[in-house]
Write a protein that holds these residues in place. Structure first.
Motif, PDB file in Angstrom:
ATOM      1  N   ALA A   5      49.239  45.598  44.243  1.00  0.00           N
ATOM      2  CA  ALA A   5      49.575  47.140  45.235  1.00  0.00           C
ATOM      3  C   ALA A   5      49.092  47.359  46.518  1.00  0.00           C
ATOM      4  O   ALA A   5      48.878  47.786  47.668  1.00  0.00           O
ATOM      5  CB  ALA A   5      48.638  47.417  44.159  1.00  0.00           C
ATOM      6  N   CYS A   6      48.291  46.354  46.648  1.00  0.00           N
ATOM      7  CA  CYS A   6      47.389  45.752  48.152  1.00  0.00           C
ATOM      8  C   CYS A   6      48.757  44.912  48.819  1.00  0.00           C
ATOM      9  O   CYS A   6      48.279  44.480  50.265  1.00  0.00           O
ATOM     10  CB  CYS A   6      46.341  45.571  48.222  1.00  0.00           C
ATOM     11  SG  CYS A   6      44.917  46.430  46.964  1.00  0.00           S
ATOM     12  N   THR A   7      49.263  44.125  48.052  1.00  0.00           N
ATOM     13  CA  THR A   7      50.511  43.351  49.350  1.00  0.00           C
ATOM     14  C   THR A   7      51.602  44.261  49.317  1.00  0.00           C
ATOM     15  O   THR A   7      51.752  44.203  50.710  1.00  0.00           O
ATOM     16  CB  THR A   7      50.032  42.327  49.136  1.00  0.00           C
ATOM     17  OG1 THR A   7      48.977  41.251  48.569  1.00  0.00           O
ATOM     18  CG2 THR A   7      50.873  41.312  49.569  1.00  0.00           C
ATOM     19  N   VAL A  17      45.295  37.261  50.572  1.00  0.00           N
ATOM     20  CA  VAL A  17      44.223  36.748  50.530  1.00  0.00           C
ATOM     21  C   VAL A  17      43.137  37.289  50.728  1.00  0.00           C
ATOM     22  O   VAL A  17      42.410  37.451  49.708  1.00  0.00           O
ATOM     23  CB  VAL A  17      44.000  35.459  52.086  1.00  0.00           C
ATOM     24  CG1 VAL A  17      42.526  34.773  52.210  1.00  0.00           C
ATOM     25  CG2 VAL A  17      44.869  34.874  52.305  1.00  0.00           C
ATOM     26  N   LEU A  18      42.792  38.933  51.080  1.00  0.00           N
ATOM     27  CA  LEU A  18      42.061  39.117  51.002  1.00  0.00           C
ATOM     28  C   LEU A  18      41.234  39.650  50.073  1.00  0.00           C
ATOM     29  O   LEU A  18      40.348  39.622  49.128  1.00  0.00           O
ATOM     30  CB  LEU A  18      41.747  40.099  52.347  1.00  0.00           C
ATOM     31  CG  LEU A  18      41.147  40.092  53.957  1.00  0.00           C
ATOM     32  CD1 LEU A  18      41.344  40.816  54.960  1.00  0.00           C
ATOM     33  CD2 LEU A  18      40.367  38.821  53.738  1.00  0.00           C
ATOM     34  N   VAL A  19      42.590  40.202  49.264  1.00  0.00           N
ATOM     35  CA  VAL A  19      42.410  41.171  48.154  1.00  0.00           C
ATOM     36  C   VAL A  19      42.000  39.344  46.676  1.00  0.00           C
ATOM     37  O   VAL A  19      41.251  40.500  45.629  1.00  0.00           O
ATOM     38  CB  VAL A  19      43.493  42.673  47.539  1.00  0.00           C
ATOM     39  CG1 VAL A  19      45.137  41.578  47.434  1.00  0.00           C
ATOM     40  CG2 VAL A  19      43.053  42.788  46.673  1.00  0.00           C
ATOM     41  N   ILE A  75      44.252  47.475  55.858  1.00  0.00           N
ATOM     42  CA  ILE A  75      45.041  47.013  56.776  1.00  0.00           C
ATOM     43  C   ILE A  75      46.384  47.707  55.740  1.00  0.00           C
ATOM     44  O   ILE A  75      47.302  48.154  56.582  1.00  0.00           O
ATOM     45  CB  ILE A  75      44.965  45.457  56.225  1.00  0.00           C
ATOM     46  CG1 ILE A  75      43.533  44.652  57.396  1.00  0.00           C
ATOM     47  CG2 ILE A  75      46.459  44.831  56.761  1.00  0.00           C
ATOM     48  CD1 ILE A  75      43.491  43.587  56.980  1.00  0.00           C
ATOM     49  N   CYS A  76      47.086  47.540  54.381  1.00  0.00           N
ATOM     50  CA  CYS A  76      47.709  48.506  53.605  1.00  0.00           C
ATOM     51  C   CYS A  76      48.178  49.485  53.980  1.00  0.00           C
ATOM     52  O   CYS A  76      49.122  50.101  54.229  1.00  0.00           O
ATOM     53  CB  CYS A  76      47.686  48.026  52.774  1.00  0.00           C
ATOM     54  SG  CYS A  76      48.195  46.028  52.421  1.00  0.00           S
TER      55      CYS A  76
END
Length: 361
Positions: free
Chosen positions: A159-161, A180-182, A221-222
């Motif tokens: 969902a975050c990518t 990477v972050l999520v 970011i997303c």
């Protein structure tokens, strides 16, 4: 239907799906506790530490030393442990491993000196404890909730990518950074939730914050990618990542046996914390060696000083020497930190062995 609408619908569906996983398959019943003076049958203090928070740390393994002292295998003077006799061959393999690690070089062990032999035994003992709870009736968490937790984590990462990846080639590096972050943030939040029992409130808040910051950064970011490609309206739906990550750690349902033992251990913890000296006197009169029998559990629960203080009014002689025992155990815990490599155990992950006790709810 536009790509923006599909994206928004997909993000909302992920949140709904994770919520349904938690409600129907991932939610343990709320523990029913009282005050129970004895531990569950067959559950030693080192096992209790794992059952309580799903993590085996230094203090859980160090509690085995208190068992050794109570059972007459070891004595303690100052910061030094002395071997009294060899262990029985019928003992659990991980207990034997710890005993052999302590006395690999002789019949005494100075706990102020970090030992690679004991550190190696610690790693083997931890793996042995984990293995003993992975199968059959001893499994603590249901298979379905474990599988769903992994699926939910995959959904959160997606969902975050995906919004970045779907926004076009110019956002591909944003997608990699968001991934990477999520991933790092979600793993940190889950680990914090699993270890919450053994953390101080301030440490728990810091770790949650440290996990949520990269998740929020990934969502930002997303959101930027979604706003650039589909319009600012669709960027709002990236906020669904926040409740997703909040719900994710709690998809972890205990088995019936695991719930029963968990409740009994919480009841023992409450007894250690609240029992008055008259009640302790009655229970101690009916159970030989009661103080030493419960001491390792008090140590694992972070209530050593409370147990010493309460029991001193019942039998001051029984309490004598506990400070030395606690010193030896704490030295061993710290010694492991200095000997084992960062890849095995990190100082920042160690939750301590203080005597303030902990809150579960």
């Amino acid at each position: 239907m536009s790509s923006g609408y599909l994206l928004s619908a997909g993000l909302c569906a992920v949140t709904l799906l994770i919520f349904l996983m938690y409600i129907f398959r991932g939610r343990s019943r709320r523990p029913v506790t009282g005050e129970k003076p004895l531990p569950p049958e067959g559950i030693s203090a080192c096992r209790a530490g794992y059952i309580i928070d799903g993590i085996i740390d230094q203090k859980d393994v160090a509690s085995i030393i208190i068992d050794f002292i109570g059972e007459g295998y070891v004595t303690c003077t100052g910061a030094t442990l002395f071997k009294v006799k060899e262990m029985d061959s019928s003992e659990d393999a991980f207990r034997k491993e710890v005993f052999d690690g302590l006395f690999a070089s002789g019949d005494s062990f100075d706990t102020r000196t970090p030992s690679r032999n004991f550190a190696a035994s610690y790693e083997t003992a931890v793996e042995g404890l984990y293995t003993s709870f992975r199968h059959g009736r001893k499994r603590l968490f249901t298979v379905s909730s474990t599988v769903m937790r992994y699926i939910a984590a995959l959904l959160v990462v997606s969902a975050c990518t995906v919004p970045c990846a779907a926004a076009g080639k110019r956002f591909i590096y944003f997608a990699l950074l968001a991934f990477v972050l999520v991933t790092a943030g979600t793993a940190s939040v889950i680990r914090t939730a699993d270890k919450a029992y053994s953390m101080s409130p301030s440490s728990k808040r810091r770790r949650y914050l440290a996990g949520m910051i990269p998740v929020l950064a990934a969502a930002g970011i997303c959101a930027y990618a979604a706003a650039s490609s589909y319009g600012e309206f669709y960027a709002v739906f990236m906020l669904t990542a926040i409740p997703d990550v909040v719900m994710l750690p709690y998809i972890r349902k205990r088995t019936e046996e695991g719930s029963r033992i968990y409740e009994e251990l919480l009841s023992l913890r409450d007894f250690i914390r609240h029992a008055d000296h008259n009640t302790l006197r009655i229970v101690a009169s009916r159970n030989d060696g009661y103080y030493m029998r419960i001491l390792p559990y008090a140590y694992v629960f972070g209530l050593t000083d409370r147990w010493m203080k309460n029991f001193a009014r019942v039998d001051a002689d029984a309490v004598r020497g506990t400070t030395d025992i606690k010193t030896c155990c704490n030295n061993l815990c710290n010694g492991i930190l200095y000997v084992l490599p960062e890849s095995v155990i990190r100082r920042k992950d160690y939750t301590g062995f203080g005597d303030r006790g902990s809150r579960l709810f």
